[in-house]
Scaffold this motif. Sequence first.
Motif, PDB file in Angstrom:
ATOM      1  N   UNK A   1     -43.518  -4.764  12.623  1.00  0.00           N
ATOM      2  CA  UNK A   1     -43.302  -3.331  12.812  1.00  0.00           C
ATOM      3  C   UNK A   1     -41.891  -3.137  13.358  1.00  0.00           C
ATOM      4  N   UNK A   2     -41.019  -2.401  12.659  1.00  0.00           N
ATOM      5  CA  UNK A   2     -39.622  -2.307  13.101  1.00  0.00           C
ATOM      6  C   UNK A   2     -39.445  -1.555  14.419  1.00  0.00           C
ATOM      7  N   UNK A   3     -40.436  -0.800  14.843  1.00  0.00           N
ATOM      8  CA  UNK A   3     -40.293   0.018  16.051  1.00  0.00           C
ATOM      9  C   UNK A   3     -40.673  -0.740  17.326  1.00  0.00           C
TER      10      UNK A   3
ATOM     11  N   UNK B   1     -35.130   6.207   0.149  1.00  0.00           N
ATOM     12  CA  UNK B   1     -35.819   7.164   1.010  1.00  0.00           C
ATOM     13  C   UNK B   1     -36.886   7.933   0.232  1.00  0.00           C
ATOM     14  N   UNK B   2     -36.586   8.265  -1.008  1.00  0.00           N
ATOM     15  CA  UNK B   2     -37.555   8.986  -1.834  1.00  0.00           C
ATOM     16  C   UNK B   2     -38.767   8.114  -2.146  1.00  0.00           C
ATOM     17  N   UNK B   3     -38.545   6.826  -2.401  1.00  0.00           N
ATOM     18  CA  UNK B   3     -39.650   5.912  -2.671  1.00  0.00           C
ATOM     19  C   UNK B   3     -40.519   5.715  -1.430  1.00  0.00           C
ATOM     20  N   UNK B   4     -39.888   5.622  -0.269  1.00  0.00           N
ATOM     21  CA  UNK B   4     -40.643   5.490   0.979  1.00  0.00           C
ATOM     22  C   UNK B   4     -41.471   6.752   1.222  1.00  0.00           C
ATOM     23  N   UNK B   5     -40.886   7.909   0.972  1.00  0.00           N
ATOM     24  CA  UNK B   5     -41.610   9.161   1.148  1.00  0.00           C
ATOM     25  C   UNK B   5     -42.763   9.258   0.155  1.00  0.00           C
ATOM     26  N   UNK B   6     -42.539   8.827  -1.087  1.00  0.00           N
ATOM     27  CA  UNK B   6     -43.614   8.778  -2.081  1.00  0.00           C
ATOM     28  C   UNK B   6     -44.775   7.929  -1.570  1.00  0.00           C
TER      29      UNK B   6
ATOM     30  N   UNK C   1     -34.536   3.667  10.475  1.00  0.00           N
ATOM     31  CA  UNK C   1     -34.046   4.977  10.064  1.00  0.00           C
ATOM     32  C   UNK C   1     -34.639   5.430   8.739  1.00  0.00           C
ATOM     33  N   UNK C   2     -34.954   4.481   7.866  1.00  0.00           N
ATOM     34  CA  UNK C   2     -35.444   4.832   6.538  1.00  0.00           C
ATOM     35  C   UNK C   2     -36.944   5.068   6.531  1.00  0.00           C
ATOM     36  N   UNK C   3     -37.629   4.611   7.589  1.00  0.00           N
ATOM     37  CA  UNK C   3     -39.046   4.920   7.747  1.00  0.00           C
ATOM     38  C   UNK C   3     -40.024   3.955   7.113  1.00  0.00           C
ATOM     39  N   UNK C   4     -39.593   2.708   6.815  1.00  0.00           N
ATOM     40  CA  UNK C   4     -40.540   1.744   6.260  1.00  0.00           C
ATOM     41  C   UNK C   4     -41.554   1.339   7.330  1.00  0.00           C
ATOM     42  N   UNK C   5     -42.722   0.913   6.878  1.00  0.00           N
ATOM     43  CA  UNK C   5     -43.781   0.534   7.814  1.00  0.00           C
ATOM     44  C   UNK C   5     -43.542  -0.831   8.440  1.00  0.00           C
ATOM     45  N   UNK C   6     -43.069  -1.790   7.628  1.00  0.00           N
ATOM     46  CA  UNK C   6     -42.891  -3.159   8.112  1.00  0.00           C
ATOM     47  C   UNK C   6     -41.614  -3.761   7.541  1.00  0.00           C
ATOM     48  N   UNK C   7     -41.125  -4.795   8.213  1.00  0.00           N
ATOM     49  CA  UNK C   7     -39.945  -5.526   7.756  1.00  0.00           C
ATOM     50  C   UNK C   7     -40.252  -7.023   7.766  1.00  0.00           C
ATOM     51  N   UNK C   8     -39.423  -7.751   7.049  1.00  0.00           N
ATOM     52  CA  UNK C   8     -39.600  -9.194   6.902  1.00  0.00           C
ATOM     53  C   UNK C   8     -38.231  -9.818   6.725  1.00  0.00           C
ATOM     54  N   UNK C   9     -38.005 -10.993   7.298  1.00  0.00           N
ATOM     55  CA  UNK C   9     -36.725 -11.654   7.079  1.00  0.00           C
ATOM     56  C   UNK C   9     -36.386 -12.674   8.143  1.00  0.00           C
ATOM     57  N   UNK C  10     -35.209 -13.294   7.990  1.00  0.00           N
ATOM     58  CA  UNK C  10     -34.817 -14.414   8.844  1.00  0.00           C
ATOM     59  C   UNK C  10     -34.430 -13.992  10.252  1.00  0.00           C
ATOM     60  N   UNK C  11     -34.318 -12.692  10.523  1.00  0.00           N
ATOM     61  CA  UNK C  11     -34.140 -12.249  11.905  1.00  0.00           C
ATOM     62  C   UNK C  11     -35.330 -12.700  12.754  1.00  0.00           C
ATOM     63  N   UNK C  12     -36.467 -12.884  12.105  1.00  0.00           N
ATOM     64  CA  UNK C  12     -37.697 -13.242  12.809  1.00  0.00           C
ATOM     65  C   UNK C  12     -38.084 -14.709  12.578  1.00  0.00           C
ATOM     66  N   UNK C  13     -37.114 -15.538  12.229  1.00  0.00           N
ATOM     67  CA  UNK C  13     -37.397 -16.942  11.933  1.00  0.00           C
ATOM     68  C   UNK C  13     -38.111 -17.666  13.070  1.00  0.00           C
TER      69      UNK C  13
END
Length: 234
Positions: free
Chosen positions: A18-20, A178-183, A207-219
């Motif tokens: 969760x990015x928040x 942003x439009x795809x996230x809103x959809x 800022x874009x409002x996605x529910x979750x993130x994934x990547x090497x920041x969380x390695x």
Amino acid sequence: MINLHSLTLSCEYQPFVNPHDQSIDGYEALARFYLPNGQAVAPNLVFEQLHESSVALAAVEYQAKAFQLQHAPREQRLFINVDPHAVNGPYTEKLLTLLSGYQHITVEIIENTCISDADLANQLFRQFKEANINVALDDIGAPHSLLSVDLMLNVDFLKFDRYWLTLIEQHQGIQLLAALVEFAKRTGKQTILEGIETEAHLAFAKSIGVDFVQGFLFKPWFIRPSGTQALCLG
């Protein structure tokens, strides 16, 4: 050319965050392969070679999923990748039976680069939904991928490719995302942005409002099982 018979199989679990509040909401299971000396082999090289034999591809795909389910973190949402070419045949029912026994499973499917691949992905989607298995559409926005309106309308999760992060400074690209996230929000789907490697990426995801993130920041939160098993080619 890799000697596939010499490889061992394992996997890696990468968290959805969760990015928040940076809480973990599940994991994606990814196949990993090793030479006898313990050296890692890039999975894309293994699967490129496996695509030369539909029997070997299907056997390894099923074995990889069984391994991933066996070692998965308990009581967590689990995403697995399924190659439509690997289950287009006798392994389909076997794989559906395997996945149906896991309570928190979501299958990620990729349409790839041609119409026949998109048709396979749509066929596979229908089979998973008939088995009451959640489905995510993977690699949305990747330069090599197609985009099926039918899948966009009907899947449970939208996974956005890391390529979107190269468009942070491009107004039109960000407006499209942003439009795809809103959809997704308006149609009851959840969204995941891949490729998060920096705090700036994480701030953009918020800022874009996605529910979750994934990547090497969380390695540091990646999980790997301690064991491996010999690769079975069918």
